[in-house]
Every structure is written in structure tokens, then in C-alpha cells.
Design an enzyme around this catalytic site. Structure first.
Site, PDB file in Angstrom:
ATOM      1  N   LYS A 140       0.829  -1.203   0.000  1.00  0.00           N
ATOM      2  CA  LYS A 140       0.000   0.000   0.000  1.00  0.00           C
ATOM      3  C   LYS A 140       0.868   1.259   0.000  1.00  0.00           C
ATOM      4  CE  LYS A 140      -2.964  -2.553  -0.575  1.00  0.00           C
ATOM      5  NZ  LYS A 140      -3.592  -2.600  -1.901  1.00  0.00           N
ATOM      6  N   LYS A 180      -0.458  14.253 -15.720  1.00  0.00           N
ATOM      7  CA  LYS A 180      -1.830  13.762 -15.827  1.00  0.00           C
ATOM      8  C   LYS A 180      -2.530  14.055 -14.500  1.00  0.00           C
ATOM      9  CE  LYS A 180      -1.141  10.310 -19.407  1.00  0.00           C
ATOM     10  NZ  LYS A 180      -1.559   8.996 -19.922  1.00  0.00           N
ATOM     11  N   HIS A 214      -8.004   7.425  -1.221  1.00  0.00           N
ATOM     12  CA  HIS A 214      -7.865   5.962  -1.223  1.00  0.00           C
ATOM     13  C   HIS A 214      -6.462   5.548  -0.795  1.00  0.00           C
ATOM     14  CE1 HIS A 214      -8.429   1.804  -2.341  1.00  0.00           C
ATOM     15  NE2 HIS A 214      -7.419   1.873  -3.180  1.00  0.00           N
ATOM     16  N   TYR A 264      -3.986  -5.124 -16.208  1.00  0.00           N
ATOM     17  CA  TYR A 264      -4.478  -4.246 -17.277  1.00  0.00           C
ATOM     18  C   TYR A 264      -3.543  -3.054 -17.470  1.00  0.00           C
ATOM     19  CZ  TYR A 264      -7.094  -0.587 -19.595  1.00  0.00           C
ATOM     20  OH  TYR A 264      -7.455   0.420 -20.447  1.00  0.00           O
ATOM     21  N   THR A 281     -13.769  -0.390 -12.468  1.00  0.00           N
ATOM     22  CA  THR A 281     -14.538   0.418 -11.513  1.00  0.00           C
ATOM     23  C   THR A 281     -15.697  -0.385 -10.940  1.00  0.00           C
ATOM     24  OG1 THR A 281     -13.999   2.390 -12.803  1.00  0.00           O
ATOM     25  CG2 THR A 281     -15.736   2.613 -11.171  1.00  0.00           C
TER      26      THR A 281
END
Length: 267
Positions: free
Chosen positions: A123, A138, A149, A186, A206
Site C-alpha cells: 500500500k 496527468k 484511497h 491491465y 470500476t
């Protein structure tokens, strides 16, 4: 003032000496005396770094980080896959109804704690997502949901290792690591070649995130109504947290894939 400081020290001692898992003390960032301050330094430092890097990149062109991102995503697939594998087989020994934590020093239970600690470290590693986004300019990806999160998971998983290293906690690690294995697979493929980029799969990720948090609400919410020795404070903490995440991911999903799709049709 002195009395207040004394009370705070007594509370600190009681929580981190009497209630914490003593087996976790041997791990880096988990020491009884100063581990919590190290963890806060990392999580708050993450917030400071975001602000610093945004200012640093203000008048600079984006960096090409393809090789670093490929390496990062590949490692994340391996790390999360490893955790998923061991968490899955450990979960076969557990019950969704009630799985107390075994604080013994038997090899199997020490290994479970080690996996929980490794999960916590991933994490911290996850925060590189944010750094890569900013260095590539970005910034739109660095949303409140994204920052909240990552910041939250550093703190939650630290608490997990310190107090909840085993039992019902395995289900959280299993579900979340499986989701991240799919997600980073992905990301690895899309970074490797643009032909793998697929908006429908991003939408699916999502949806998986929404399913993940819904499952955790059910798993930990059920514990509130059972006579189980797994610490109930975890449910009182995780259930509202997961509800908040469902709301955030749900808002993102609606804004991006429902409202956004309707806007494109109208255009």
C-alpha cells in the site's frame, strides 16, 4: 496541562502495549514506541509530496516513464498475486461467520502476520501511482478519490498489522489483492502497447471496485450481529469506510461512464 499529557501517555501505553499484537513489533514501522509516528510521517509526507511535485512540474514538460511504469506494474502484479495466492489458501481455514485472530507464535500464524505486513508495504508502494501521474502531467487522474484511497489504505493496513494480523482480516487482503492483481495486469498491458487500452475494461475495473467494497460491507457488517471474538472496532471502522468508498466510486462511475456516455451521444 501536565495531567492531560499524563492521560494521553497512559492511553497511548494502554492501546499500543496492551491491545496491539506484540508479534508485530519486530517489523519495520511497527515498533511500539515510535511506529505510529513513522506511519504518520509516511502518510502525511505523501500529501506533502503531491503538492511539492505539482509545483515542481508546473513549468516542466511531462517525463517519459514507460520503462519505470512497466517495471512497477509488473512488480505489482507479482506482489498482489503472491498475497492473493496465500490469502486464498488461508481463507479456506476460516469462516465468514466468525474467524477470530490467532495471536500464537506457531509458524502458520506467524506467516499470516508476515503476509499482512507485506500487504501493508504494497500500500505504500501504491503511492507511486500518484507520483507517476504527476510526473507525466496527468493531474486530472489525481482526484480526491485517488488521494483519499491511497492515504487511507496506508493507515488502515498499518492498523491491520498492528492489531488485526489474521482471522477475518484475511478476507480484506484476499479481495483487495485480487482486485489489484487484475487492475495492474491491465495497467501493465496498456503501458506495454496502446492496442490493449480498452475503455470497457476500465469501466469493468470500476465495477469490480464497487463490488469489492460492497462485499466488505457485508462481511464486516455481519460481524456486528454475531458473538465473535474478532475485534468489533474493526467493523465499526471498516463498514462506514467502505460505504464512503462505494459513494466515491459510485459518483466516479456515474460521472464517467453514465453521464459521460450520455453527453457523447447527445453530441
Amino acid at each position: 496541562m501536565v495531567l492531560l499529557l499524563k492521560k494521553m501517555y497512559q492511553w497511548y501505553f494502554k492501546v499500543f502495549k496492551e491491545y496491539a499484537d506484540p508479534r508485530a513489533d519486530e517489523y519495520y514501522l511497527m515498533a511500539y514506541s515510535y511506529g505510529i509516528f513513522q506511519m504518520l510521517f509516511i502518510s502525511l509526507g505523501y500529501l506533502y509530496l503531491i503538492d511539492y511535485l505539482k509545483k515542481f512540474m508546473h513549468n516542466r514538460p511531462p517525463y517519459n516513464l514507460k520503462s519505470a511504469i512497466l517495471l512497477y506494474n509488473g512488480l505489482q502484479v507479482c506482489f498482489n498475486g503472491y498475497i492473493t495466492y496465500h490469502a486464498f489458501f488461508e481463507s479456506l481455514n476460516l469462516s465468514l461467520y466468525c474467524s477470530p485472530i490467532n495471536y500464537s507464535t506457531e509458524p502458520r500464524h506467524l506467516f499470516v502476520l508476515k503476509i499482512a505486513y507485506f500487504y501493508f508495504l504494497t500500500k505504500i508502494l501504491d503511492t507511486l501511482d500518484t507520483i507517476f501521474f504527476i510526473l507525466r502531467k496527468k493531474d486530472s487522474h489525481v482526484s480526491f478519490l485517488h488521494i483519499y484511497h491511497h492515504f487511507g489504505m496506508i493507515n488502515i493496513t498499518w492498523i491491520g498489522v498492528k492489531f488485526l494480523g489474521g482471522g477475518h482480516s484475511i478476507f480484506l487482503g484476499l479481495i483487495n489483492s485480487f482486485v489489484h492483481t487484475c487492475m495492474y495486469t491491465y495497467y501493465f498491458l496498456s503501458a506495454l502497447d496502446d492496442k490493449y487500452k480498452n475503455i470497457s475494461f476500465k469501466k469493468t475495473i470500476t465495477q469490480i471496485q464497487l463490488i469489492q467494497h460492497t462485499l466488505l460491507i457485508l462481511i464486516y457488517g455481519f460481524l456486528l450481529f454475531t458473538d465473535c471474538s474478532y475485534p468489533k472496532f474493526a467493523s465499526f471502522f471498516f463498514v462506514p469506510q467502505c460505504c464512503f468508498m462505494v459513494a466515491l466510486f459510485g459518483e466516479f462511475y456515474y460521472r464517467t461512464y453514465i453521464k459521460g456516455a450520455n453527453r457523447e451521444k447527445n453530441n
